[in-house]
Motif scaffolding. Structure first.
Motif, PDB file in Angstrom:
ATOM      1  N   ARG A 157     114.739  56.077 -12.497  1.00  0.00           N
ATOM      2  CA  ARG A 157     115.326  55.583 -13.751  1.00  0.00           C
ATOM      3  C   ARG A 157     114.306  55.619 -14.884  1.00  0.00           C
ATOM      4  N   GLU A 158     113.054  55.338 -14.565  1.00  0.00           N
ATOM      5  CA  GLU A 158     112.018  55.426 -15.593  1.00  0.00           C
ATOM      6  C   GLU A 158     111.883  56.846 -16.130  1.00  0.00           C
ATOM      7  N   HIS A 159     112.220  57.837 -15.291  1.00  0.00           N
ATOM      8  CA  HIS A 159     112.187  59.228 -15.717  1.00  0.00           C
ATOM      9  C   HIS A 159     113.486  59.660 -16.392  1.00  0.00           C
ATOM     10  N   GLY A 160     114.411  58.741 -16.566  1.00  0.00           N
ATOM     11  CA  GLY A 160     115.660  59.063 -17.234  1.00  0.00           C
ATOM     12  C   GLY A 160     116.693  59.719 -16.359  1.00  0.00           C
ATOM     13  N   MET A 161     116.509  59.685 -15.055  1.00  0.00           N
ATOM     14  CA  MET A 161     117.457  60.323 -14.151  1.00  0.00           C
ATOM     15  C   MET A 161     118.619  59.392 -13.833  1.00  0.00           C
ATOM     16  N   ASP A 162     119.771  59.993 -13.539  1.00  0.00           N
ATOM     17  CA  ASP A 162     120.889  59.232 -12.993  1.00  0.00           C
ATOM     18  C   ASP A 162     120.596  58.989 -11.517  1.00  0.00           C
ATOM     19  N   VAL A 163     120.814  57.770 -11.066  1.00  0.00           N
ATOM     20  CA  VAL A 163     120.447  57.391  -9.700  1.00  0.00           C
ATOM     21  C   VAL A 163     121.635  56.747  -9.017  1.00  0.00           C
ATOM     22  N   THR A 164     121.952  57.262  -7.822  1.00  0.00           N
ATOM     23  CA  THR A 164     122.919  56.612  -6.948  1.00  0.00           C
ATOM     24  C   THR A 164     122.176  56.138  -5.711  1.00  0.00           C
ATOM     25  N   LEU A 165     122.250  54.852  -5.453  1.00  0.00           N
ATOM     26  CA  LEU A 165     121.561  54.241  -4.311  1.00  0.00           C
ATOM     27  C   LEU A 165     122.607  53.933  -3.245  1.00  0.00           C
ATOM     28  N   LEU A 220     118.714  36.366  -1.918  1.00  0.00           N
ATOM     29  CA  LEU A 220     117.706  37.015  -2.747  1.00  0.00           C
ATOM     30  C   LEU A 220     117.981  38.510  -2.868  1.00  0.00           C
ATOM     31  N   GLY A 221     118.614  39.086  -1.838  1.00  0.00           N
ATOM     32  CA  GLY A 221     119.008  40.484  -1.945  1.00  0.00           C
ATOM     33  C   GLY A 221     119.997  40.709  -3.076  1.00  0.00           C
ATOM     34  N   GLU A 222     120.885  39.747  -3.307  1.00  0.00           N
ATOM     35  CA  GLU A 222     121.827  39.849  -4.422  1.00  0.00           C
ATOM     36  C   GLU A 222     121.101  39.845  -5.756  1.00  0.00           C
ATOM     37  N   VAL A 223     120.023  39.092  -5.858  1.00  0.00           N
ATOM     38  CA  VAL A 223     119.243  39.083  -7.099  1.00  0.00           C
ATOM     39  C   VAL A 223     118.639  40.453  -7.349  1.00  0.00           C
ATOM     40  N   VAL A 224     118.090  41.068  -6.302  1.00  0.00           N
ATOM     41  CA  VAL A 224     117.531  42.409  -6.452  1.00  0.00           C
ATOM     42  C   VAL A 224     118.619  43.394  -6.868  1.00  0.00           C
ATOM     43  N   GLY A 225     119.819  43.252  -6.291  1.00  0.00           N
ATOM     44  CA  GLY A 225     120.923  44.127  -6.666  1.00  0.00           C
ATOM     45  C   GLY A 225     121.284  44.002  -8.131  1.00  0.00           C
ATOM     46  N   ARG A 226     121.296  42.773  -8.662  1.00  0.00           N
ATOM     47  CA  ARG A 226     121.601  42.586 -10.087  1.00  0.00           C
ATOM     48  C   ARG A 226     120.551  43.277 -10.952  1.00  0.00           C
ATOM     49  N   ILE A 227     119.290  43.180 -10.543  1.00  0.00           N
ATOM     50  CA  ILE A 227     118.221  43.818 -11.316  1.00  0.00           C
ATOM     51  C   ILE A 227     118.408  45.335 -11.329  1.00  0.00           C
ATOM     52  N   GLN A 228     118.761  45.905 -10.182  1.00  0.00           N
ATOM     53  CA  GLN A 228     118.955  47.357 -10.110  1.00  0.00           C
ATOM     54  C   GLN A 228     120.152  47.807 -10.945  1.00  0.00           C
ATOM     55  N   VAL A 229     121.268  47.110 -10.842  1.00  0.00           N
ATOM     56  CA  VAL A 229     122.463  47.494 -11.598  1.00  0.00           C
ATOM     57  C   VAL A 229     122.209  47.376 -13.093  1.00  0.00           C
ATOM     58  N   ARG A 230     121.527  46.317 -13.508  1.00  0.00           N
ATOM     59  CA  ARG A 230     121.232  46.132 -14.931  1.00  0.00           C
ATOM     60  C   ARG A 230     120.367  47.269 -15.475  1.00  0.00           C
ATOM     61  N   ALA A 231     119.542  47.878 -14.602  1.00  0.00           N
ATOM     62  CA  ALA A 231     118.690  48.989 -15.020  1.00  0.00           C
ATOM     63  C   ALA A 231     119.426  50.330 -15.001  1.00  0.00           C
ATOM     64  N   GLY A 232     120.709  50.317 -14.638  1.00  0.00           N
ATOM     65  CA  GLY A 232     121.488  51.548 -14.684  1.00  0.00           C
ATOM     66  C   GLY A 232     121.621  52.274 -13.370  1.00  0.00           C
ATOM     67  N   VAL A 233     121.226  51.654 -12.261  1.00  0.00           N
ATOM     68  CA  VAL A 233     121.349  52.284 -10.953  1.00  0.00           C
ATOM     69  C   VAL A 233     122.770  52.067 -10.413  1.00  0.00           C
ATOM     70  N   ASP A 234     123.380  53.162  -9.939  1.00  0.00           N
ATOM     71  CA  ASP A 234     124.697  53.088  -9.315  1.00  0.00           C
ATOM     72  C   ASP A 234     124.502  52.695  -7.855  1.00  0.00           C
ATOM     73  N   VAL A 235     124.711  51.412  -7.541  1.00  0.00           N
ATOM     74  CA  VAL A 235     124.446  50.889  -6.208  1.00  0.00           C
ATOM     75  C   VAL A 235     125.732  50.926  -5.389  1.00  0.00           C
ATOM     76  N   ARG A 236     125.694  51.657  -4.256  1.00  0.00           N
ATOM     77  CA  ARG A 236     126.848  51.743  -3.359  1.00  0.00           C
ATOM     78  C   ARG A 236     126.497  51.017  -2.065  1.00  0.00           C
ATOM     79  N   LEU A 237     126.965  49.779  -1.933  1.00  0.00           N
ATOM     80  CA  LEU A 237     126.669  48.975  -0.758  1.00  0.00           C
ATOM     81  C   LEU A 237     127.704  49.211   0.335  1.00  0.00           C
ATOM     82  N   GLY A 238     127.299  49.051   1.595  1.00  0.00           N
ATOM     83  CA  GLY A 238     128.208  49.229   2.708  1.00  0.00           C
ATOM     84  C   GLY A 238     128.816  50.617   2.751  1.00  0.00           C
ATOM     85  N   THR A 239     128.020  51.614   2.409  1.00  0.00           N
ATOM     86  CA  THR A 239     128.529  52.982   2.270  1.00  0.00           C
ATOM     87  C   THR A 239     127.716  53.939   3.131  1.00  0.00           C
TER      88      THR A 239
END
Length: 601
Positions: free
Chosen positions: A341-349, A365-384
């Motif tokens: 994300r720092e390099h400007g790439m689209d990211v799917t996790l 605490l894992g949910e807190v980390v998830g909020r931080i990632q989503v707020r930074a523009g990461v497309d987080v796919r959980l349970g996938t």
């Protein structure tokens, strides 16, 4: 009549904490295997194993008990045997000269590890800045050097001092290697380097051989997924600077294929046999892959070695800020997402479980980390899960288990590591999920007995940390590799009977889009968490983890988000048991159970 006599000058004395070790005495139980001449390469053609019965005793590196002759003034009707004392807990190797300390502010992220190691030298102010003493007196030099070794960013430089890293000590002639012993360190990573350095610091003057499968000297791996990929640090910046005078033979690019513990030799690819008197197993872990992953595709990468990270760096440049898919919700996967994300790439996790870092920190605490990632523009796919991989020529097309397809320029696997133990097959060493060790770091064979001349350290080792319980676990953290390498070296010199249990407080860290995450202990063991400072909503807090034991409530970990100074108060409480209060206590949040084997820093 009991007669007290002085410990003889040619025998190592009982060691107080931190005392340097002397040279090994000659073997007293069995002849050592033939050793190679020092001036020649330390490998030799394959030969049949030595004719040595399996049940034959192995000469201990530090024999005990040792017959001691009485002085001439004492009657010698019967021999007197001096029994070495019980377990010895070696501390830092003392130094006799002051050192000069400097900190690279460009590297330092103020994780506070240095203050944990040497609070007399390093201090984090209330404002969050690091203060340190540049000129460190001799009594504190060893602690300052340990802080430099454990620094997550290798930002501390130590100059001067009197550490005997070359195997020499003032006033003592070094034992010629051809007349002494040979210790082989199997593994060229941080744990192996740490063990080798400690052996020299303890005064071991024999031959030291380090076998590494990579072509590089040991380097810091945690920055591979962040600072190296981003270009902040170069390959040269990753090299460890604190232990560079080992006087060792380096066999780099050498692949281990077998171990013969009866003949006491490691087997190398090409048919060479390398005899040893003592062996340190520190081969680390390999990156995990999924069985369905098309291994042949150059668009699918792991990030375990410097070459892996360089390939990803090149792929990121070629992708020109397009789309990357990262598979895995542990520290490696999350940190790779930050870098992309720092390099400007689209990211799917893409993460099999939910939430992020669940196995390490628990769901809250894992949910807190998830909020931080989503707020930074990461497309987080959980349970996938990914059910189909297709190389289109221009990229990869991935089909998810929900039927959706995702196109990516490349995929990075951040699935953790598998212990590098395939070379131990058939050796008699218990290598189930890593090298099983007893509490002192001595390797255990398949019959459950410790092997006196073999120890293990780092990511590959599984041992019971008595600070928590008797369950053997692997810990994959940088600081753990430093500490376990040192303890394994001490245990190898002291022997099974005298070595002390290894009972560290595991410590690790990460950074998630600018938020510093630090932990002490093993959070995955927690059954409940308590927020003792700050709040989850603010994403700035300290959480403590607890579980019930037959003796009361045990504190097993503490985790801080952007509170490095506040976390310092909790390190020494890890493992402590608090008797249950009458009538119970206030309700606490549920942390969930984990395996205790999350990939950390």
């Amino acid at each position: 009549m009991n007669t007290q006599i002085p410990w003889p000058p040619n025998v190592p004395p009982p060691l107080p904490d931190g005392a340097p070790y002397g040279p090994w005495p000659s073997p007293v139980q069995a002849p050592a295997p033939a050793v190679l001449p020092v001036a020649m390469p330390v490998v030799m053609p394959m030969a049949p194993p030595m004719a040595m019965p399996v049940a034959a005793p192995v000469a201990p590196l530090w024999p005990a008990p040792i017959p001691v002759p009485l002085p001439a003034s004492v009657p010698t009707a019967a021999p007197v045997r001096v029994e070495p004392p019980g377990p010895v807990r070696p501390g830092p190797v003392p130094e006799t000269q002051p050192v000069k300390v400097s900190v690279d502010n460009r590297r330092c992220h103020i994780y506070g590890i240095c203050q944990q190691e040497a609070p007399e030298v390093f201090t984090i102010s209330k404002g969050g800045s690091l203060h340190y003493t540049a000129n460190v007196p001799a009594p504190l030099a060893a602690r300052a050097r340990q802080a430099a070794r454990c620094c997550p960013m290798q930002a501390i430089a130590v100059q001067g001092g009197s550490r005997p890293a070359s195997g020499r000590r003032p006033g003592r002639r070094r034992v010629p290697a051809a007349d002494g012993r040979r210790i082989v360190v199997a593994g060229g990573g941080l744990a192996g380097l740490s063990a080798a350095a400690r052996l020299r610091e303890r005064g071991f003057g024999g031959e030291l051989v380090i076998v590494g499968e990579e072509l590089h000297r040991p380097y810091s791996r945690p920055p591979l997924s962040k600072q190296f990929l981003s270009g902040e640090l170069s390959a040269a910046d990753l090299a460890f600077r604190t232990d560079d005078r080992l006087d060792a033979h380096w066999l780099l690019g050498s692949h281990l294929v077998g171990l013969d513990p009866v003949a006491r030799a490691v087997l190398l690819r090409g048919g060479e046999r390398l005899p040893y008197d003592g062996l340190v197993i520190a081969t680390g872990v390999d990156a995990k892959r999924l069985p369905e992953t098309p291994v042949a595709s150059a668009r699918i990468r792991t990030v375990r070695t410097l070459e892996d990270a360089a390939a990803i760096q090149q792929a990121m440049a070629e992708a020109r800020a397009h789309h990357v898919v990262i598979l895995g919700g542990g520290f490696v996967g999350c940190e790779l997402a930050c870098t992309a994300r720092e390099h400007g790439m689209d990211v799917t996790l893409v993460v099999h479980s939910a939430p992020l870092l669940r196995r390490v920190l628990g769901p809250r605490l894992g949910e807190v980390v998830g909020r931080i990632q989503v707020r930074a523009g990461v497309d987080v796919r959980l349970g996938t899960r990914i059910t189909q991989w297709t190389d289109t020529g221009d990229g990869l097309r991935l089909r998810l288990d929900d039927g959706e397809t995702v196109d990516a320029d490349f995929v990075v696997l951040g699935l953790g590591g598998a212990p590098r133990t395939d070379w131990l097959a058939g050796s008699g060493i218990d290598a189930t999920d890593g090298v099983l060790c007893d509490a002192t770091c001595h390797a255990v064979d398949t019959t459950g007995r410790p092997v006196p001349d073999i120890v293990a350290a780092g990511d590959v080792a599984r041992w019971p940390n008595a600070r928590f319980d008797a369950v053997p676990r692997r810990i994959e953290h940088l600081i753990h590799a430093v500490e376990m390498g040192q303890h394994a070296a001490d245990s190898l010199l002291l022997g099974v009977e005298r070595a002390a249990p290894f009972t560290p407080v595991p410590r690790f860290w990460s950074e998630q889009h600018g938020t510093r995450l630090q932990a002490v202990g093993i959070p995955a063991l927690g059954e409940r968490i308590e927020i003792v400072e700050g709040s989850l909503r603010s994403e700035r807090f300290v959480a403590t983890y607890h579980r019930d034991t037959p003796h009361g409530e045990q504190t097993v970990a503490a985790v801080a988000f952007d509170m490095p100074r506040e976390l310092l108060d909790h390190r020494d409480r890890i493992g402590a048991v608090r008797p249950a209060a009458p009538g119970g206590g206030p309700p606490a949040l549920t942390a969930g159970r984990g395996t205790g084997r999350g990939r950390g820093r």
